[in-house]
Design a protein around this motif. Structure first.
Motif, PDB file in Angstrom:
ATOM      1  N   ASN A  19      73.926  -1.231  49.085  1.00 21.62           N
ATOM      2  CA  ASN A  19      73.356  -0.085  48.380  1.00 21.62           C
ATOM      3  C   ASN A  19      72.573  -0.563  47.160  1.00 21.62           C
ATOM      4  OD1 ASN A  19      74.653   1.773  50.149  1.00 21.62           O
ATOM      5  ND2 ASN A  19      76.568   1.482  49.018  1.00 21.62           N
ATOM      6  N   HIS A  20      71.280  -0.725  47.344  1.00 23.16           N
ATOM      7  CA  HIS A  20      70.425  -1.213  46.265  1.00 23.16           C
ATOM      8  C   HIS A  20      69.193  -0.332  46.074  1.00 23.16           C
ATOM      9  CE1 HIS A  20      72.791  -4.878  45.789  1.00 23.16           C
ATOM     10  NE2 HIS A  20      72.798  -4.994  47.105  1.00 23.16           N
ATOM     11  N   GLY A  21      69.327   0.931  46.381  1.00 18.25           N
ATOM     12  CA  GLY A  21      68.221   1.858  46.170  1.00 18.25           C
ATOM     13  C   GLY A  21      67.124   1.728  47.208  1.00 18.25           C
ATOM     14  N   PRO A  22      66.032   2.442  47.010  1.00 17.57           N
ATOM     15  CA  PRO A  22      64.931   2.438  47.986  1.00 17.57           C
ATOM     16  C   PRO A  22      64.364   1.051  48.290  1.00 17.57           C
ATOM     17  CG  PRO A  22      64.661   4.240  46.436  1.00 17.57           C
ATOM     18  CD  PRO A  22      65.794   3.405  45.919  1.00 17.57           C
ATOM     19  N   ASP A  23      64.223   0.193  47.270  1.00 18.16           N
ATOM     20  CA  ASP A  23      63.661  -1.143  47.504  1.00 18.16           C
ATOM     21  C   ASP A  23      64.525  -1.971  48.451  1.00 18.16           C
ATOM     22  OD1 ASP A  23      61.566  -0.568  45.871  1.00 18.16           O
ATOM     23  OD2 ASP A  23      62.178  -1.865  44.214  1.00 18.16           O
ATOM     24  N   GLY A  24      65.822  -1.737  48.439  1.00 16.96           N
ATOM     25  CA  GLY A  24      66.723  -2.512  49.271  1.00 16.96           C
ATOM     26  C   GLY A  24      67.131  -1.827  50.548  1.00 16.96           C
ATOM     27  N   SER A  25      66.421  -0.767  50.921  1.00 18.79           N
ATOM     28  CA  SER A  25      66.824   0.024  52.088  1.00 18.79           C
ATOM     29  C   SER A  25      65.887  -0.117  53.286  1.00 18.79           C
ATOM     30  CB  SER A  25      66.912   1.514  51.700  1.00 18.79           C
ATOM     31  OG  SER A  25      67.888   1.710  50.698  1.00 18.79           O
ATOM     32  N   GLN A  70      57.018  -4.536  55.168  1.00 22.24           N
ATOM     33  CA  GLN A  70      57.134  -3.712  53.970  1.00 22.24           C
ATOM     34  C   GLN A  70      58.460  -3.959  53.253  1.00 22.24           C
ATOM     35  OE1 GLN A  70      56.482   0.197  55.720  1.00 22.24           O
ATOM     36  NE2 GLN A  70      54.349   0.204  55.030  1.00 22.24           N
ATOM     37  N   GLY A  71      59.537  -4.113  54.031  1.00 18.54           N
ATOM     38  CA  GLY A  71      60.839  -4.353  53.430  1.00 18.54           C
ATOM     39  C   GLY A  71      60.904  -5.687  52.711  1.00 18.54           C
ATOM     40  N   HIS A  77      59.032  -8.382  45.616  1.00 21.96           N
ATOM     41  CA  HIS A  77      58.480  -7.815  44.387  1.00 21.96           C
ATOM     42  C   HIS A  77      59.508  -7.036  43.570  1.00 21.96           C
ATOM     43  CE1 HIS A  77      54.160  -7.969  46.224  1.00 21.96           C
ATOM     44  NE2 HIS A  77      54.624  -9.147  45.883  1.00 21.96           N
ATOM     45  N   SER A  78      60.771  -7.062  43.996  1.00 19.90           N
ATOM     46  CA  SER A  78      61.809  -6.356  43.250  1.00 19.90           C
ATOM     47  C   SER A  78      62.096  -7.073  41.932  1.00 19.90           C
ATOM     48  CB  SER A  78      63.094  -6.274  44.079  1.00 19.90           C
ATOM     49  OG  SER A  78      64.155  -5.743  43.305  1.00 19.90           O
ATOM     50  N   SER A  79      62.122  -6.318  40.853  1.00 21.08           N
ATOM     51  CA  SER A  79      62.335  -6.904  39.522  1.00 21.08           C
ATOM     52  C   SER A  79      63.791  -7.284  39.275  1.00 21.08           C
ATOM     53  CB  SER A  79      61.878  -5.918  38.442  1.00 21.08           C
ATOM     54  OG  SER A  79      62.606  -4.694  38.544  1.00 21.08           O
ATOM     55  N   VAL A  80      64.701  -6.820  40.119  1.00 16.46           N
ATOM     56  CA  VAL A  80      66.127  -7.104  39.894  1.00 16.46           C
ATOM     57  C   VAL A  80      66.567  -8.404  40.570  1.00 16.46           C
ATOM     58  CG1 VAL A  80      66.629  -4.651  39.712  1.00 16.46           C
ATOM     59  CG2 VAL A  80      66.920  -5.785  41.911  1.00 16.46           C
ATOM     60  N   LEU A  81      65.697  -9.007  41.359  1.00 18.47           N
ATOM     61  CA  LEU A  81      66.050 -10.236  42.067  1.00 18.47           C
ATOM     62  C   LEU A  81      65.384 -11.437  41.397  1.00 18.47           C
ATOM     63  CD1 LEU A  81      65.637  -9.001  45.758  1.00 18.47           C
ATOM     64  CD2 LEU A  81      67.741  -9.177  44.427  1.00 18.47           C
ATOM     65  N   LYS A  86      64.148 -16.256  45.651  1.00 12.87           N
ATOM     66  CA  LYS A  86      63.252 -15.601  46.616  1.00 12.87           C
ATOM     67  C   LYS A  86      61.885 -16.261  46.732  1.00 12.87           C
ATOM     68  CE  LYS A  86      61.710 -12.101  43.257  1.00 12.87           C
ATOM     69  NZ  LYS A  86      61.665 -10.657  42.907  1.00 12.87           N
ATOM     70  N   TRP A  87      61.683 -17.414  46.089  1.00 11.49           N
ATOM     71  CA  TRP A  87      60.347 -18.007  46.121  1.00 11.49           C
ATOM     72  C   TRP A  87      59.976 -18.503  47.517  1.00 11.49           C
ATOM     73  CZ3 TRP A  87      59.430 -23.190  47.226  1.00 11.49           C
ATOM     74  CH2 TRP A  87      60.541 -24.037  47.201  1.00 11.49           C
ATOM     75  N   LEU A  88      60.955 -19.017  48.271  1.00 12.96           N
ATOM     76  CA  LEU A  88      60.652 -19.434  49.642  1.00 12.96           C
ATOM     77  C   LEU A  88      60.314 -18.230  50.514  1.00 12.96           C
ATOM     78  CD1 LEU A  88      63.315 -22.222  50.274  1.00 12.96           C
ATOM     79  CD2 LEU A  88      60.839 -22.509  50.100  1.00 12.96           C
ATOM     80  N   LEU A  89      61.052 -17.141  50.307  1.00 14.37           N
ATOM     81  CA  LEU A  89      60.750 -15.901  51.026  1.00 14.37           C
ATOM     82  C   LEU A  89      59.361 -15.401  50.665  1.00 14.37           C
ATOM     83  CD1 LEU A  89      61.792 -13.583  52.875  1.00 14.37           C
ATOM     84  CD2 LEU A  89      62.628 -12.462  50.785  1.00 14.37           C
ATOM     85  N   ALA A  90      58.982 -15.554  49.414  1.00 15.87           N
ATOM     86  CA  ALA A  90      57.654 -15.123  48.965  1.00 15.87           C
ATOM     87  C   ALA A  90      56.558 -15.917  49.673  1.00 15.87           C
ATOM     88  CB  ALA A  90      57.534 -15.280  47.453  1.00 15.87           C
TER      89      ALA A  90
END
Length: 205
Positions: A19-25, A70-71, A77-81, A86-90
């Motif tokens: 449960n991390h809000g819309p960005d994590g859904s 999109q996910g 681009h989530s500011s909480v991570l 996440k740089w490899l994912l980026a």
């Protein structure tokens, strides 16, 4: 289990949470993994067998690929991570997003040759080759020679290679579609053959 082929310990799932809000859904398993990594959890492969159903239609496949893009975009681009997790994912995401450019380069370069720095040539060929390798590798890892036999196994690999042009078209469409449409719209892919009717889409914002 959340996502495809993702298994987590109950204690870890409760602590990390889905449960991390819309960005994590939209790509919840991807977001979960980055949050878990930032909390010190590690990941590995386990021996086992899981069953999954693929989309039945080209439209569903396109919608699924669009949602994944999109996910992952929302995750990166989530500011909480933290970026260290996440740089490899980026890098993977931006390689995917630039696919229409690299694809057009492959087809246009022979017709309109323009001198390019070797770094760009290398990057384009590396991204294309890696995507093809991962696609075929995914097919190889999805089937057991012991269960289906070597003949079917080889046929599946040939089929994967033969369908690469179609997959390339869908991947490019998914990038454009994903960048231009609502990133919080969750398209539900219906994977049951019975009563295959209109599939709903849920908007999270």
């Amino acid at each position: 289990m959340k996502g495809s082929y993702v298994v987590s310990q109950v204690g870890a799932e409760k602590l990390v949470s889905f449960n991390h809000g819309p960005d994590g859904s939209i790509a919840e398993d991807c977001f979960f993994s980055i949050v878990a990594a930032s909390k010190g959890y590690s990941f590995d492969f386990i021996e086992g067998e899981m069953w999954e159903q693929s989309p039945f239609t080209v439209k569903d496949f396109l919608e699924q690929r669009k949602r994944w893009l999109q996910g992952i975009l929302l995750t990166v681009h989530s500011s909480v991570l933290p970026w260290k997790n996440k740089w490899l994912l980026a890098i993977s995401l931006y390689s995917w997003i630039t696919m229409p450019i690299s694809t057009s380069y492959v087809f246009l370069a022979p017709l309109y040759p323009i001198p390019m720095p070797w770094v760009i040539d290398f990057a384009i060929n590396f991204i294309g080759g890696m995507n093809l390798y991962l696609y075929i590798y995914g097919v190889i890892m999805s089937f057991s020679i012991k269960k289906i036999g070597i003949f079917k196994f080889i046929l599946y690999i040939i089929g994967a290679i033969a369908s690469t042009p179609l997959k390339l078209v869908i991947e490019n469409l998914a990038v454009v579609y994903g960048l231009l449409t609502n990133k919080y719209r969750f398209y539900i892919v219906k994977k049951e053959l019975e009563d295959y009717t209109k599939v709903p889409a849920v908007s999270l914002v």
